[in-house]
Design a protein around this motif. Sequence first.
Motif, PDB file in Angstrom:
ATOM      1  N   HIS A 164      -7.738   3.538  -4.725  1.00  0.00           N
ATOM      2  CA  HIS A 164      -7.141   3.021  -3.503  1.00  0.00           C
ATOM      3  C   HIS A 164      -6.375   1.724  -3.746  1.00  0.00           C
ATOM      4  CE1 HIS A 164      -8.970   6.076  -1.019  1.00  0.00           C
ATOM      5  NE2 HIS A 164     -10.147   5.818  -1.562  1.00  0.00           N
ATOM      6  N   LYS A 165      -6.931   0.843  -4.547  1.00  0.00           N
ATOM      7  CA  LYS A 165      -6.222  -0.402  -4.851  1.00  0.00           C
ATOM      8  C   LYS A 165      -4.996  -0.120  -5.715  1.00  0.00           C
ATOM      9  CE  LYS A 165      -9.981  -3.734  -4.306  1.00  0.00           C
ATOM     10  NZ  LYS A 165     -10.849  -4.726  -4.963  1.00  0.00           N
ATOM     11  N   SER A 166      -5.121   0.832  -6.630  1.00  0.00           N
ATOM     12  CA  SER A 166      -3.972   1.194  -7.471  1.00  0.00           C
ATOM     13  C   SER A 166      -2.838   1.739  -6.618  1.00  0.00           C
ATOM     14  CB  SER A 166      -4.388   2.230  -8.522  1.00  0.00           C
ATOM     15  OG  SER A 166      -5.292   1.682  -9.448  1.00  0.00           O
ATOM     16  N   SER A 167      -3.165   2.556  -5.630  1.00  0.00           N
ATOM     17  CA  SER A 167      -2.145   3.093  -4.721  1.00  0.00           C
ATOM     18  C   SER A 167      -1.456   1.969  -3.953  1.00  0.00           C
ATOM     19  CB  SER A 167      -2.779   4.085  -3.743  1.00  0.00           C
ATOM     20  OG  SER A 167      -3.333   5.189  -4.434  1.00  0.00           O
ATOM     21  N   PHE A 168      -2.242   0.975  -3.551  1.00  0.00           N
ATOM     22  CA  PHE A 168      -1.684  -0.180  -2.854  1.00  0.00           C
ATOM     23  C   PHE A 168      -0.731  -0.951  -3.765  1.00  0.00           C
ATOM     24  CE2 PHE A 168      -2.141  -4.800  -1.982  1.00  0.00           C
ATOM     25  CZ  PHE A 168      -1.518  -4.846  -0.738  1.00  0.00           C
ATOM     26  N   LEU A 169      -1.113  -1.136  -5.023  1.00  0.00           N
ATOM     27  CA  LEU A 169      -0.271  -1.856  -5.981  1.00  0.00           C
ATOM     28  C   LEU A 169       1.067  -1.142  -6.175  1.00  0.00           C
ATOM     29  CD1 LEU A 169      -2.985  -2.605  -8.701  1.00  0.00           C
ATOM     30  CD2 LEU A 169      -2.111  -4.211  -6.994  1.00  0.00           C
ATOM     31  N   ASN A 189     -10.809  -3.127   1.452  1.00  0.00           N
ATOM     32  CA  ASN A 189     -10.877  -4.564   1.190  1.00  0.00           C
ATOM     33  C   ASN A 189      -9.980  -4.954   0.022  1.00  0.00           C
ATOM     34  OD1 ASN A 189     -12.597  -5.140   3.256  1.00  0.00           O
ATOM     35  ND2 ASN A 189     -14.361  -5.621   1.977  1.00  0.00           N
ATOM     36  N   ILE A 190      -8.744  -5.337   0.338  1.00  0.00           N
ATOM     37  CA  ILE A 190      -7.888  -5.943  -0.679  1.00  0.00           C
ATOM     38  C   ILE A 190      -8.377  -7.364  -0.935  1.00  0.00           C
ATOM     39  CG2 ILE A 190      -5.536  -6.622  -1.282  1.00  0.00           C
ATOM     40  CD1 ILE A 190      -5.975  -3.597  -1.162  1.00  0.00           C
ATOM     41  N   VAL A 191      -8.674  -8.070   0.141  1.00  0.00           N
ATOM     42  CA  VAL A 191      -9.390  -9.348   0.078  1.00  0.00           C
ATOM     43  C   VAL A 191     -10.609  -9.204   0.979  1.00  0.00           C
ATOM     44  CG1 VAL A 191      -7.324 -10.731  -0.382  1.00  0.00           C
ATOM     45  CG2 VAL A 191      -8.042 -10.343   1.987  1.00  0.00           C
ATOM     46  N   SER A 192     -11.575 -10.076   0.828  1.00  0.00           N
ATOM     47  CA  SER A 192     -12.767  -9.994   1.657  1.00  0.00           C
ATOM     48  C   SER A 192     -12.399 -10.220   3.121  1.00  0.00           C
ATOM     49  CB  SER A 192     -13.810 -11.019   1.216  1.00  0.00           C
ATOM     50  OG  SER A 192     -13.314 -12.328   1.369  1.00  0.00           O
ATOM     51  N   SER A 193     -13.197  -9.664   4.013  1.00  0.00           N
ATOM     52  CA  SER A 193     -12.886  -9.755   5.443  1.00  0.00           C
ATOM     53  C   SER A 193     -12.806 -11.202   5.926  1.00  0.00           C
ATOM     54  CB  SER A 193     -13.936  -8.979   6.258  1.00  0.00           C
ATOM     55  OG  SER A 193     -15.240  -9.452   5.976  1.00  0.00           O
ATOM     56  N   LYS A 229       6.013 -11.248   2.730  1.00  0.00           N
ATOM     57  CA  LYS A 229       5.967  -9.786   2.871  1.00  0.00           C
ATOM     58  C   LYS A 229       4.696  -9.227   2.232  1.00  0.00           C
ATOM     59  CE  LYS A 229      11.010  -9.325   2.757  1.00  0.00           C
ATOM     60  NZ  LYS A 229      12.164  -8.889   1.931  1.00  0.00           N
ATOM     61  N   PHE A 230       4.351  -9.762   1.078  1.00  0.00           N
ATOM     62  CA  PHE A 230       3.141  -9.325   0.374  1.00  0.00           C
ATOM     63  C   PHE A 230       1.905  -9.598   1.219  1.00  0.00           C
ATOM     64  CE2 PHE A 230       0.358 -10.200  -3.633  1.00  0.00           C
ATOM     65  CZ  PHE A 230      -0.236  -8.952  -3.512  1.00  0.00           C
ATOM     66  N   ILE A 231       1.829 -10.771   1.809  1.00  0.00           N
ATOM     67  CA  ILE A 231       0.687 -11.118   2.663  1.00  0.00           C
ATOM     68  C   ILE A 231       0.581 -10.159   3.837  1.00  0.00           C
ATOM     69  CG2 ILE A 231      -0.236 -12.865   4.253  1.00  0.00           C
ATOM     70  CD1 ILE A 231       0.896 -14.992   2.360  1.00  0.00           C
ATOM     71  N   PHE A 232       1.712  -9.842   4.468  1.00  0.00           N
ATOM     72  CA  PHE A 232       1.706  -8.901   5.585  1.00  0.00           C
ATOM     73  C   PHE A 232       1.142  -7.548   5.147  1.00  0.00           C
ATOM     74  CE2 PHE A 232       3.750  -5.410   7.892  1.00  0.00           C
ATOM     75  CZ  PHE A 232       3.356  -5.695   9.193  1.00  0.00           C
ATOM     76  N   MET A 233       1.540  -7.086   3.955  1.00  0.00           N
ATOM     77  CA  MET A 233       1.045  -5.800   3.449  1.00  0.00           C
ATOM     78  C   MET A 233      -0.458  -5.854   3.149  1.00  0.00           C
ATOM     79  SD  MET A 233       4.122  -4.250   1.074  1.00  0.00           S
ATOM     80  CE  MET A 233       4.975  -5.741   0.591  1.00  0.00           C
ATOM     81  N   ILE A 234      -0.920  -6.986   2.647  1.00  0.00           N
ATOM     82  CA  ILE A 234      -2.358  -7.155   2.386  1.00  0.00           C
ATOM     83  C   ILE A 234      -3.140  -7.059   3.693  1.00  0.00           C
ATOM     84  CG2 ILE A 234      -4.146  -8.804   1.688  1.00  0.00           C
ATOM     85  CD1 ILE A 234      -2.106  -9.914  -0.362  1.00  0.00           C
ATOM     86  N   LEU A 235      -2.704  -7.802   4.692  1.00  0.00           N
ATOM     87  CA  LEU A 235      -3.409  -7.808   5.973  1.00  0.00           C
ATOM     88  C   LEU A 235      -3.398  -6.426   6.620  1.00  0.00           C
ATOM     89  CD1 LEU A 235      -2.126 -11.212   7.411  1.00  0.00           C
ATOM     90  CD2 LEU A 235      -4.437 -10.695   6.583  1.00  0.00           C
ATOM     91  N   ASP A 236      -2.300  -5.717   6.492  1.00  0.00           N
ATOM     92  CA  ASP A 236      -2.200  -4.374   7.060  1.00  0.00           C
ATOM     93  C   ASP A 236      -3.134  -3.405   6.333  1.00  0.00           C
ATOM     94  OD1 ASP A 236      -0.932  -2.507   8.912  1.00  0.00           O
ATOM     95  OD2 ASP A 236       0.019  -1.632   7.143  1.00  0.00           O
ATOM     96  N   VAL A 285       3.225  -1.725  -2.924  1.00  0.00           N
ATOM     97  CA  VAL A 285       3.810  -3.069  -2.870  1.00  0.00           C
ATOM     98  C   VAL A 285       4.944  -3.197  -3.881  1.00  0.00           C
ATOM     99  CG1 VAL A 285       3.384  -5.536  -3.225  1.00  0.00           C
ATOM    100  CG2 VAL A 285       1.675  -4.140  -2.047  1.00  0.00           C
ATOM    101  N   SER A 286       4.724  -2.697  -5.085  1.00  0.00           N
ATOM    102  CA  SER A 286       5.739  -2.777  -6.136  1.00  0.00           C
ATOM    103  C   SER A 286       7.024  -2.074  -5.709  1.00  0.00           C
ATOM    104  CB  SER A 286       5.209  -2.156  -7.432  1.00  0.00           C
ATOM    105  OG  SER A 286       4.103  -2.887  -7.922  1.00  0.00           O
ATOM    106  N   ARG A 287       6.875  -0.922  -5.065  1.00  0.00           N
ATOM    107  CA  ARG A 287       8.044  -0.158  -4.616  1.00  0.00           C
ATOM    108  C   ARG A 287       8.781  -0.907  -3.503  1.00  0.00           C
ATOM    109  NH1 ARG A 287       8.665   3.065  -0.425  1.00  0.00           N
ATOM    110  NH2 ARG A 287       6.416   3.152  -0.014  1.00  0.00           N
ATOM    111  N   LYS A 288       8.034  -1.406  -2.524  1.00  0.00           N
ATOM    112  CA  LYS A 288       8.667  -2.053  -1.375  1.00  0.00           C
ATOM    113  C   LYS A 288       9.317  -3.383  -1.736  1.00  0.00           C
ATOM    114  CE  LYS A 288       6.007   0.095   2.341  1.00  0.00           C
ATOM    115  NZ  LYS A 288       5.089  -0.101   3.495  1.00  0.00           N
ATOM    116  N   LEU A 289       8.757  -4.073  -2.724  1.00  0.00           N
ATOM    117  CA  LEU A 289       9.313  -5.371  -3.122  1.00  0.00           C
ATOM    118  C   LEU A 289      10.190  -5.277  -4.374  1.00  0.00           C
ATOM    119  CD1 LEU A 289       6.335  -7.830  -2.462  1.00  0.00           C
ATOM    120  CD2 LEU A 289       8.220  -7.188  -0.943  1.00  0.00           C
ATOM    121  N   ASN A 290      10.373  -4.042  -4.856  1.00  0.00           N
ATOM    122  CA  ASN A 290      11.227  -3.804  -6.025  1.00  0.00           C
ATOM    123  C   ASN A 290      10.778  -4.623  -7.241  1.00  0.00           C
ATOM    124  OD1 ASN A 290      13.379  -2.601  -7.416  1.00  0.00           O
ATOM    125  ND2 ASN A 290      14.775  -4.288  -6.901  1.00  0.00           N
ATOM    126  N   LEU A 291       9.500  -4.461  -7.579  1.00  0.00           N
ATOM    127  CA  LEU A 291       8.914  -5.222  -8.682  1.00  0.00           C
ATOM    128  C   LEU A 291       8.848  -4.375  -9.948  1.00  0.00           C
ATOM    129  CD1 LEU A 291       5.934  -6.868  -6.756  1.00  0.00           C
ATOM    130  CD2 LEU A 291       8.243  -7.775  -7.099  1.00  0.00           C
TER     131      LEU A 291
END
Length: 215
Positions: free
Chosen positions: A108-113, A39-43, A26-33, A116-122
Amino acid sequence: MDEIFIKYPLIKKLNVSRETCLDFEKFIFMILDKNKEINIVSSENANKDIIMNRHIIDSAQIIDFVDFNYNTTCDLGTGGGFPGLVTAIVAKNMKKDIKIKLFEKSYHKSSFLVEVSRKLNLNTEVIQEDIFKTPELKSGTIMARAFKPLPVVLDLVHEKFLTYKNLIIFMGKTGKKILEETLINWELEFEEKKSISSEDSFLLNIKKIKKKNNI
């Protein structure tokens, strides 16, 4: 689950649960999206297999060094959540009551974190600020991956953290030389662990940090 083991043979070495692997997916899917926007990871690394092996598995291998006797762990400059979010996923599925503090300057990265934390209940706390300007920090385990050079991280921990249990740092192919040079100016009590994701890399688990008199 068997498909995951076949596709990602390194994941067997982590001894993680089925639920953990599903959260990784699930985390990988969110990264790719999200990578379509920022750029969460390099292209060139925006590929499911690369993210799993180079980032997820690489990050998750630190779990044996994380001290669960403390209720807080800090990730210095977590970026896209490596290793902090990955550690939080593993800890959740191990039913460990520990909060992972994720330090990240980027809005932007903080918003992503947070997303992800909310969706995965971390169990995380995202701190969008420059950790070098944050006074009087406390932690159990501290972790740093692809953040700053080893001497800079040591100085940060030495100067900013009032208490901590251990510091985990990811070292690359020049790590042995960097460690040797660093030990000229620092006294460290540490152990090494060979990386399962890269032949040339290793982890440092540092228990005590002390400046030598020459600096």
